[in-house]
Design a protein around this motif. Structure first.
Motif, PDB file in Angstrom:
ATOM      1  N   SER A 171       1.237   6.914  10.264  1.00 17.63           N
ATOM      2  CA  SER A 171       0.376   5.823  10.748  1.00 17.63           C
ATOM      3  C   SER A 171      -1.096   6.194  10.656  1.00 17.63           C
ATOM      4  CB  SER A 171       0.744   5.460  12.191  1.00 17.63           C
ATOM      5  OG  SER A 171       2.060   4.946  12.264  1.00 17.63           O
ATOM      6  N   LEU A 172      -1.423   7.448  11.025  1.00 18.76           N
ATOM      7  CA  LEU A 172      -2.809   7.896  10.925  1.00 18.76           C
ATOM      8  C   LEU A 172      -3.277   7.908   9.464  1.00 18.76           C
ATOM      9  CD1 LEU A 172      -2.999  10.862  13.484  1.00 18.76           C
ATOM     10  CD2 LEU A 172      -3.818   8.519  13.765  1.00 18.76           C
ATOM     11  N   ALA A 173      -2.401   8.360   8.578  1.00 26.22           N
ATOM     12  CA  ALA A 173      -2.759   8.417   7.158  1.00 26.22           C
ATOM     13  C   ALA A 173      -2.962   7.011   6.590  1.00 26.22           C
ATOM     14  CB  ALA A 173      -1.677   9.162   6.378  1.00 26.22           C
ATOM     15  N   GLN A 174      -2.235   6.034   7.115  1.00 27.55           N
ATOM     16  CA  GLN A 174      -2.421   4.656   6.674  1.00 27.55           C
ATOM     17  C   GLN A 174      -3.725   4.074   7.196  1.00 27.55           C
ATOM     18  OE1 GLN A 174       1.218   3.032   8.275  1.00 27.55           O
ATOM     19  NE2 GLN A 174       2.374   3.364   6.386  1.00 27.55           N
ATOM     20  N   ARG A 175      -4.179   4.593   8.340  1.00 29.98           N
ATOM     21  CA  ARG A 175      -5.364   4.042   8.996  1.00 29.98           C
ATOM     22  C   ARG A 175      -6.663   4.674   8.508  1.00 29.98           C
ATOM     23  NH1 ARG A 175      -6.354   4.236  15.583  1.00 29.98           N
ATOM     24  NH2 ARG A 175      -8.443   3.256  15.577  1.00 29.98           N
ATOM     25  N   TYR A 176      -6.630   5.982   8.223  1.00 32.82           N
ATOM     26  CA  TYR A 176      -7.861   6.699   7.897  1.00 32.82           C
ATOM     27  C   TYR A 176      -7.836   7.252   6.475  1.00 32.82           C
ATOM     28  CZ  TYR A 176      -8.671   6.682  12.963  1.00 32.82           C
ATOM     29  OH  TYR A 176      -8.855   6.310  14.268  1.00 32.82           O
ATOM     30  N   PRO A 177      -8.795   6.881   5.638  1.00 29.11           N
ATOM     31  CA  PRO A 177      -8.889   7.467   4.293  1.00 29.11           C
ATOM     32  C   PRO A 177      -9.093   8.981   4.385  1.00 29.11           C
ATOM     33  CG  PRO A 177     -10.294   5.527   4.500  1.00 29.11           C
ATOM     34  CD  PRO A 177      -9.824   5.860   5.884  1.00 29.11           C
ATOM     35  N   GLY A 178      -8.465   9.709   3.472  1.00 31.64           N
ATOM     36  CA  GLY A 178      -8.598  11.159   3.452  1.00 31.64           C
ATOM     37  C   GLY A 178      -7.552  11.876   4.272  1.00 31.64           C
ATOM     38  N   LEU A 179      -6.731  11.125   5.015  1.00 31.30           N
ATOM     39  CA  LEU A 179      -5.644  11.727   5.788  1.00 31.30           C
ATOM     40  C   LEU A 179      -4.316  11.507   5.074  1.00 31.30           C
ATOM     41  CD1 LEU A 179      -7.809  11.935   7.995  1.00 31.30           C
ATOM     42  CD2 LEU A 179      -6.088  11.203   9.660  1.00 31.30           C
ATOM     43  N   TYR A 180      -3.474  12.541   5.113  1.00 31.50           N
ATOM     44  CA  TYR A 180      -2.118  12.484   4.566  1.00 31.50           C
ATOM     45  C   TYR A 180      -1.184  13.075   5.610  1.00 31.50           C
ATOM     46  CZ  TYR A 180      -4.678  11.686   0.237  1.00 31.50           C
ATOM     47  OH  TYR A 180      -5.528  11.164  -0.714  1.00 31.50           O
ATOM     48  N   ALA A 181       0.120  12.995   5.367  1.00 31.22           N
ATOM     49  CA  ALA A 181       1.089  13.415   6.383  1.00 31.22           C
ATOM     50  C   ALA A 181       2.167  14.311   5.792  1.00 31.22           C
ATOM     51  CB  ALA A 181       1.737  12.189   7.025  1.00 31.22           C
ATOM     52  N   THR A 182       2.731  15.156   6.651  1.00 29.61           N
ATOM     53  CA  THR A 182       3.979  15.848   6.328  1.00 29.61           C
ATOM     54  C   THR A 182       5.055  15.319   7.276  1.00 29.61           C
ATOM     55  OG1 THR A 182       3.833  17.701   7.898  1.00 29.61           O
ATOM     56  CG2 THR A 182       2.632  17.922   5.817  1.00 29.61           C
TER      57      THR A 182
END
Length: 279
Positions: free
Chosen positions: A68-79
């Motif tokens: 969800s954070l990665a969808q909201r903020y550019p430059g963020l990705y998830a594991t």
């Protein structure tokens, strides 16, 4: 108002903007301590040239939050993975949910998963079963692995050796072990993630000479925030919560250990991370 808070939270002495963009490969931004000011944390990181952050997912709940954070903020990705501490929870339902998360475009690695024989919150057998299952998910998805290992180097190497031809790439995050363990991982063509542990004169001294032994195309940097606040900071930080904006201080320490410039270290670790996570 948000900008003022960004400037005021970190003392002037800790506001460090390096010349090259950086990638924090392990940031626990779903931790409750970031709940009150996450947007400011991300702004401070970007002001410090930490332009890319991989948000660590350690169970279904936190991996979903990371996406969800990665969808909201550019430059963020998830594991997305199950931490060895929670390995006792592994079941078929969790396996299916993890496989679904791995299909999300924001997810760039399987993990945090692995073995922790130091604390054994789950039994070694439970940890091995959950890790084996996640090795299979990594092989199936083609995603790289984001690995946790404490006091389990030999068994970790045995399990990875058996799967090495089936998985793509893997990084041992927050590496803190000895020279023999490091070379065992490098022999398996693994990547190494280093944290503020190396800035700790009490327990990280053995890592300093090892930095020269890690090829730059296998080395990445991370905060593992809010944990492992670097002890090389020139002034104290109120609350002692670590955050991505402090990653440049870790890069500075690594550059000193290796005898190269901070710019060279920053550029190399960024390029390695971009290639590893296919950013």
């Amino acid at each position: 108002m948000a900008t003022a808070y960004v400037d005021e939270f970190l003392p002037d002495a800790l506001q460090f903007r390096p010349s090259t963009p950086l990638v924090d490969i392990g940031a626990n931004l779903t931790h409750e301590s970031f709940g009150r000011d996450l947007e400011a944390v991300i702004q401070r990181a970007q002001a410090a040239q930490v332009t890319t952050m991989i948000v660590t997912g350690t169970d279904i709940e936190h991996a979903s939050q990371a996406v969800s954070l990665a969808q909201r903020y550019p430059g963020l990705y998830a594991t997305a993975g199950i931490h060895p501490h929670d390995a006792s929870q592994w079941n078929n339902d969790i396996a299916e949910q993890m496989a679904a998360l791995h299909a999300a475009p924001e997810v760039v690695a399987v993990g945090e998963c692995g073995l922790d024989f130091n604390r054994n919150f789950s039994t070694p057998q439970q940890q091995e079963q959950a890790f084996e299952a996640q090795l299979a998910l990594a092989a199936e998805s083609g995603l790289p692995l984001f690995i946790h290992e404490r006091d389990a180097g030999q068994r970790m190497r045995e399990m990875l050796h058996a799967w090495r031809d089936d998985i793509s790439q893997a990084v041992v995050h927050c590496f803190t072990a000895d020279r023999d363990t490091l070379f065992g991982y490098l022999d398996l063509d693994l990547h190494i993630g280093l944290t503020g542990w190396i800035c700790d004169e009490r327990r990280g001294q053995h890592l300093r000479p090892l930095v020269r032994e890690i090829p730059l195309d296998r080395l990445m940097v991370e905060t593992d925030c809010p944990y492992l606040l670097p002890r090389n900071l020139p002034t104290k930080l109120k609350g002692r919560r670590h955050e991505p904006a402090l990653l440049p201080w870790i890069v500075r320490e690594l550059a000193e250990c290796r005898g190269i410039s901070e710019a060279e270290m920053g550029a190399a670790t960024t390029q390695t991370a971009q290639q590893f996570f296919r950013l």
